[in-house]
Design an enzyme around this catalytic site. Structure first.
Site, mmCIF file in Angstrom:
data_model
loop_
_atom_site.group_PDB
_atom_site.id
_atom_site.type_symbol
_atom_site.label_atom_id
_atom_site.label_comp_id
_atom_site.label_asym_id
_atom_site.label_seq_id
_atom_site.Cartn_x
_atom_site.Cartn_y
_atom_site.Cartn_z
ATOM 1 N N GLY A 68 1.897 -4.234 -55.984
ATOM 2 C CA GLY A 68 1.671 -5.057 -54.892
ATOM 3 C C GLY A 68 1.424 -4.133 -53.835
ATOM 4 O O GLY A 68 0.371 -3.053 -54.061
ATOM 5 N N SER A 69 1.565 -4.137 -52.744
ATOM 6 C CA SER A 69 1.315 -3.409 -51.389
ATOM 7 C C SER A 69 0.076 -4.131 -50.594
ATOM 8 O O SER A 69 -0.081 -5.236 -50.587
ATOM 9 C CB SER A 69 1.062 -1.878 -51.581
ATOM 10 O OG SER A 69 1.190 -1.288 -50.586
#
Length: 229
Positions: free
Chosen positions: A187-188
């Protein structure tokens, strides 16, 4: 479901570990059938959760020099005017896409062109929506000069969960629109910096599909016969 190459090693190691733990439980707690089935169920669900992090869906990208496409699957969380200080040192239009753990984590080139600048920054792992994450977290900065001579900056940013950024480009390399330029494990977010004259085609909260969703449009400047975004 196709699995991305970045997941091969992680998935193999995880499979070995979960299998070994289940075997140990089977031999050392042979009479505790409830616990055996409970942990086996947990192992299967957890493995498939990690498996979906690394899915790599096929995308048919329609190439268009006038358009800037989304570099990632996720949700638009920022559209604002900022001063970009690492490369441009002037005002830019920033569009940020947050990638949750359930999104595809592949990053794609928003335009076709040549990589003019690349730099990796080691850093912290603040949550991706933290105001300082774009300047203090682990990140990469990639600038692509499009065919119309406009430079677009992309920034991969790691978050509290994402601990590993991967990139596949280097300075001087020619890249195609929609082609993979990197991967952020678990993610991020990805930031895109455009000139202020960019015609933004998304709104805060919009869901994006990497390589498909148009986030900005090229605009022809009839005053000087140049093309800008």
């Amino acid at each position: 479901m196709t699995i991305h190459k970045e997941g091969y090693k992680i998935l193999l190691v995880l499979l070995v570990i979960l299998t070994a733990i289940n075997i140990i439980i089977y031999y050392y707690a042979p009479n505790n059938i409830t616990f055996q089935y409970a942990f086996l169920t947990f192992s299967v669900l957890f493995y498939f959760l990690i498996l979906q992090f690394f899915r790599s869906p096929r995308r048919k990208v329609t190439l268009d020099e006038r358009l800037v496409i989304a570099p990632a699957d996720g949700k638009v969380v920022v559209i604002e005017e900022v001063v970009e200080t690492e490369y441009f040192n002037d005002k830019r239009r920033q569009i940020s896409i947050f990638m949750s753990p359930v999104n595809v984590h592949i990053n794609r080139n928003p335009v076709e062109g040549v990589v003019k600048y690349f730099k990796y920054h080691a850093g912290k792992y603040l949550v991706a929506w933290h105001p300082k994450s774009s300047t203090e977290n682990e990140r990469t900065t990639i600038v692509v000069k499009a065919k119309n001579e406009v430079e677009i900056l992309m920034r991969q940013i790691a978050g509290a969960l994402a601990k590993r950024i991967v990139w596949y480009v280097k300075e001087g390399q020619e890249v195609s629109q929609g082609e993979e330029f990197g991967f952020i494990k678990f993610g991020s977010r990805v930031d895109v910096f455009l000139p202020l004259t960019a015609k933004v085609r998304v709104n805060i909260g919009d869901k994006t599909v990497g390589g498909i969703t148009v986030i900005a449009e090229l605009v022809e400047d009839t005053a000087d016969d140049s093309i800008i975004i």
